[in-house]
Scaffold this active site. Structure first.
Site, PDB file in Angstrom:
ATOM      1  N   LYS A  98       0.034  -6.872  -0.791  1.00 32.83           N
ATOM      2  CA  LYS A  98       0.356  -6.375   0.551  1.00 32.83           C
ATOM      3  C   LYS A  98       1.387  -7.256   1.263  1.00 32.83           C
ATOM      4  CE  LYS A  98      -3.903  -3.818   1.358  1.00 32.83           C
ATOM      5  NZ  LYS A  98      -5.083  -3.585   2.168  1.00 32.83           N
TER       6      LYS A  98
ATOM      7  N   THR B 184      -1.845  -2.369  -2.458  1.00 33.68           N
ATOM      8  CA  THR B 184      -3.153  -3.005  -2.285  1.00 33.68           C
ATOM      9  C   THR B 184      -3.165  -4.386  -2.909  1.00 33.68           C
ATOM     10  OG1 THR B 184      -5.534  -2.618  -2.447  1.00 33.68           O
ATOM     11  CG2 THR B 184      -4.227  -1.915  -4.332  1.00 33.68           C
TER      12      THR B 184
END
Ligand code: NAP
Length: 288
Positions: free
Chosen positions: A70, A66
């Site tokens: 990413k 996250t």
């Protein structure tokens, strides 16, 4: 001899708040799978390469990825799925005996709750607020599943966003038009409106919220679907305004569950018991 527990985890920065451990550990418990999902807070991007090399050595079964990593993880993976390659962003990694493959389940997770509206979105204009990783996943999902006429991207810095779209190597099937968020009038003609910014998040800045997201009854109406990627609170100010205007609403919780469901299958080969997981998750959010 009892089988060893396999480890899954979330790579991010300051992500102790995440609901992913609750989602995946609940699903594993309900299915009797020997996995444990934990959180790996990584302070600096320069540590990502070592973290992934260590994961191979330790045999960690897989990760979610996250904010803000990413895109950072991409060069350190052995292979990318077609979806992840298309936006050069990964939210799921599978470790198959030392070979790390990056996937992007945000795309399918975003699309899931819109699928019942598929025919009514085809050929229409849709809009997205924000131009970060989640917005790129939404653009990809619109193109893959919904064939809209045009995608309007409402941003506070059009120049920066233009270069981001160019960098992402998008093969854009529907044209993406970047619009300054200060001029939201075109919202009226959009079939779908997506918030892909953190605006509206519990504890966030209410001033910023007023500055970009259209809470205006003049702009929202019953012919629209309003989708907020923010999932805490469940009813964001945008979703409240949309419901008052008679629009259909989609909470970010649906995307959260949708992407988790797809990641879970990639790691375990099993279907997540979605209804039971959703119930527990909603209880947890409502108790906060
Ligand atoms: P990101 O890469 O950091 O991008 C955030 C975007 O929002 C950027 O375009 C940023 O603009 C814009 N933005 C941030 N604050 C703003 C403000 N006050 N006013 C105007 N624009 C603002 O983050 P992301 O990964 O795309 O995630 C975006 C949101 O979606 C987060 O809240 C995340 O939690 C949520 N999300 C939810 C799910 C789910 O499963 N429900 C999945 C993914 C993401 P600048 O570039 O100008 O800073």
């Amino acid at each position: 001899m009892t089988k060893a527990t396999k480890i899954l985890g979330l790579i991010g920065r300051a992500v102790d708040y995440s609901y992913s451990p609750l989602i995946h550990n609940t699903a594993c418990r309900l299915l009797g799978l020997r996995y444990h999902y934990t959180v790996f807070n990584i302070a600096e991007p320069c540590m990502i390469e070592d973290a992934l090399r260590g994961a191979k050595a330790l045999g960690i079964a897989g990760f979610n990825v996250t904010i803000p990593y990413k895109k950072t993880v991409v060069p350190f993976l052995d292979e990318l799925s077609m979806e992840a390659a298309s936006i050069q962003a990964v939210n799921t990694i599978v470790n198959d005996r030392g070979k790390l493959t990056g996937h992007n389940t945000d795309i399918a997770g975003f699309a899931s709750p819109l699928l019942p509206y598929r025919e009514s979105i085809r050929g229409k204009t849709v809009s997205i607020f924000g131009a970060g990783g989640a917005a790129l996943a939404a653009i990809e999902a619109f193109n893959r599943f919904f064939a809209p006429k045009e995608i309007l991207l409402f941003v506070r810095d059009p120049e920066k966003s233009q270069s981001l779209l160019e960098d992402s190597g998008h093969d854009n099937r529907a044209p993406v038009t970047i619009v300054h968020s200060g001029a939201p009038e075109k919202i009226r003609e959009c079939r779908v409106i997506v918030n892909a910014t953190p605006i509206g998040t519990r504890g966030g800045q209410s001033d910023a919220q007023r500055s970009i997201i259209p809470l205006d009854r003049e702009l929202l109406h019953s012919g629209q679907i309003v989708y907020d990627m923010v999932y805490n609170p469940l009813e964001t100010p945008l979703l409240q305004a949309a419901a008052q205007a008679g629009a259909a609403t989609v909470s970010g919780i649906e995307m959260l569950i949708g992407q988790a469901e797809h990641s879970f299958t990639l790691w375990t080969g099993m279907q997540m018991p979605v209804a039971a997981v959703r119930e527990l998750l909603l209880q947890e959010i409502q108790q906060q």
